[in-house]
Design an enzyme around this catalytic site. Structure first.
Site, mmCIF file in Angstrom:
data_model
loop_
_atom_site.group_PDB
_atom_site.id
_atom_site.type_symbol
_atom_site.label_atom_id
_atom_site.label_comp_id
_atom_site.label_asym_id
_atom_site.label_seq_id
_atom_site.Cartn_x
_atom_site.Cartn_y
_atom_site.Cartn_z
ATOM 1 N N GLU A 130 0.939 -1.196 0.088
ATOM 2 C CA GLU A 130 -0.102 -0.062 0.046
ATOM 3 C C GLU A 130 0.851 1.260 -0.145
ATOM 4 O OE1 GLU A 130 -3.384 -0.375 2.825
ATOM 5 O OE2 GLU A 130 -3.268 1.698 3.023
ATOM 6 N N ASP B 81 0.240 5.327 0.805
ATOM 7 C CA ASP B 81 -0.882 6.379 1.062
ATOM 8 C C ASP B 81 -0.712 7.557 1.161
ATOM 9 O OD1 ASP B 81 -2.039 4.018 1.850
ATOM 10 O OD2 ASP B 81 -1.516 3.925 3.936
ATOM 11 N N THR C 251 2.116 10.419 4.715
ATOM 12 C CA THR C 251 2.034 9.616 3.849
ATOM 13 C C THR C 251 2.659 8.093 4.612
ATOM 14 O OG1 THR C 251 4.493 10.004 3.487
ATOM 15 C CG2 THR C 251 3.051 10.940 2.031
ATOM 16 N N ASN C 252 2.243 7.119 4.098
ATOM 17 C CA ASN C 252 2.620 5.883 4.796
ATOM 18 C C ASN C 252 2.685 4.813 3.640
ATOM 19 O OD1 ASN C 252 2.972 3.973 6.736
ATOM 20 N ND2 ASN C 252 0.732 3.824 7.532
ATOM 21 N N TRP D 204 -7.567 9.416 16.020
ATOM 22 C CA TRP D 204 -6.122 9.402 15.658
ATOM 23 C C TRP D 204 -5.397 10.873 15.011
ATOM 24 C CZ3 TRP D 204 -3.932 9.391 10.800
ATOM 25 C CH2 TRP D 204 -4.873 9.091 9.919
ATOM 26 N N GLU E 147 -2.387 10.809 2.849
ATOM 27 C CA GLU E 147 -3.788 11.235 3.868
ATOM 28 C C GLU E 147 -3.611 12.668 4.205
ATOM 29 O OE1 GLU E 147 -5.148 6.992 5.888
ATOM 30 O OE2 GLU E 147 -2.868 7.664 6.377
ATOM 31 N N ASN F 165 3.273 0.897 9.567
ATOM 32 C CA ASN F 165 4.234 1.581 10.753
ATOM 33 C C ASN F 165 5.138 2.604 10.003
ATOM 34 O OD1 ASN F 165 2.374 0.706 12.754
ATOM 35 N ND2 ASN F 165 3.908 -1.043 12.978
ATOM 36 N N ARG F 166 5.157 3.189 8.840
ATOM 37 C CA ARG F 166 6.021 3.705 7.952
ATOM 38 C C ARG F 166 5.487 5.451 7.788
ATOM 39 N NH1 ARG F 166 7.062 -1.674 6.233
ATOM 40 N NH2 ARG F 166 9.354 -1.933 6.066
ATOM 41 N N GLU F 167 5.043 5.897 8.834
ATOM 42 C CA GLU F 167 4.337 7.242 8.507
ATOM 43 C C GLU F 167 5.429 8.400 8.635
ATOM 44 O OE1 GLU F 167 3.380 5.117 10.923
ATOM 45 O OE2 GLU F 167 1.133 4.861 10.917
#
Ligand SMILES: *[C@@H]1O[C@H](CO)[C@@H](O)[C@H](O)[C@H]1NC(C)=O
Ligand SMILES: *[C@@H]1O[C@H](CO)[C@@H](O)[C@H](O)[C@H]1NC(C)=O
Ligand SMILES: *[C@@H]1O[C@H](CO)[C@@H](O)[C@H](O)[C@H]1NC(C)=O
Ligand SMILES: *[C@@H]1O[C@H](CO)[C@@H](O)[C@H](O)[C@H]1NC(C)=O
Length: 261
Positions: free
Chosen positions: A94, A96, A112-113, A169, A98, A121-123
């Site tokens: 994925e 992302d 972004t992730n 969140w 957001e 867990n790569r925000e």
């Protein structure tokens, strides 16, 4: 909150804006490439809403014009992302983007992730400035073949978009929630043409016949790298690779120990 119970279907509104088609080259409209996924009501999608592409893609240049909700928008998440099929599977890939709403006068956040084989867990989070175009804001080094069992992206992905309730969140760690009295929150999406290698295509998706597979799109130029370093220094206020406390009990994702080149 009572109002959200009474009229949940009026609260998050996603509007798909169709460009007026010129007489010669027809501009693709929403239905050509996309279908609603949830919250659908014709071209207005409500109470949280989303859409996704009809096809999946093995490579491409993905873009969307988005207008995020204005005003008081804590907790409101406006997303554009790529996700492998089946959606939400535990081994999905994925990517992302957001946009996280905020209180009046405070900048929205772009988060972004990336999910690699089901592991997120790569925000990264940044405040947006005024002119963003052509500046790289997220770089993930290609470690395929360098790190064992690290293959990304390895799966065909669909294009997804959604507007949803991230009250627990999204803004100030969930301390500021959606104020439903400020509803409806409206996001606009425009530009439903797709430059990508669909699963129906006979040309292999890694072929350099696709313009986005040209060498110059595979690595950053010196200028782009400098621009990205400036983004990190000036606008990025959260980077998972710098969050040692978060990964105290688990391993920090492997790309954090490979500098971007
Ligand atoms: C392409 O992908 C879509 C979405 O997963 C699927 O519905 C469709 O059957 C696929 N088409 C082909 C030719 O594989
Ligand atoms: C990533 O690296 C692998 C191994 O060198 C290569 O085969 C692949 O084409 C690269 N992917 C991209 C998108 O450049
Ligand atoms: C929005 O999300 C919050 C936190 O998960 C939840 O408590 C609330 O009920 C949700 N509101 C609606 C209208 O779905
Ligand atoms: C790490 O483990 C300890 C002990 O089990 C726990 O208290 C702490 O919350 C964990 N930290 C994270 C970031 O998960």
């Amino acid at each position: 909150m009572a109002s959200s119970v009474q009229h949940p279907w009026l609260l998050l509104l996603l509007v798909l804006l169709s460009a007026v088609a010129p007489a010669t080259a027809r501009t693709p409209v929403f239905d050509d490439n996309y279908v609603p996924t949830w919250g659908a009501d014709g071209y207005h999608l409500r109470s949280g809403a989303g859409f996704c592409s009809k096809s999946t893609y093995g490579s491409g240049f993905f873009r969307m014009r988005m207008k995020v909700p204005g005003g008081y928008t804590p907790g409101v998440v406006t997303a554009f992302f790529l996700m492998s099929v089946p959606p939400q599977s535990s081994d999905r890939d994925e990517v992302d983007f957001e946009f996280l709403g905020n209180v009046d006068g405070q900048p929205i956040t772009l988060q972004t992730n990336v999910f690699v084989n089901g592991h997120g867990n790569r925000e990264q989070r940044l405040k947006l400035w005024i002119f963003v175009d052509d500046v790289p804001i997220r770089v993930l080094r290609n470690l395929t073949g360098r790190v064992p069992e690290y293959e990304f992206p390895a799966k065909r992905m669909g294009i997804w978009a959604s507007l949803w309730n991230g009250s627990d969140w999204a803004t100030d760690r969930g301390r500021i929630k959606i104020d439903w009295n400020r509803a409806p929150f409206t996001a606009g999406y425009q530009g439903f043409n797709v430059d990508a290698c669909a699963n129906t295509s006979s040309t292999p998706c890694h072929s350099t016949d696709w313009w986005w597979n040209a060498r110059r799109y595979r690595r950053l130029s010196a200028r782009q790298r400098a621009a990205y370093e400036n983004v990190k220094k000036t606008y990025m206020y959260y980077d998972y690779c710098a969050d040692k406390d978060r990964f105290k009990n688990t391993t920090m994702p492997v790309e954090c120990s490979h500098t971007t080149t």
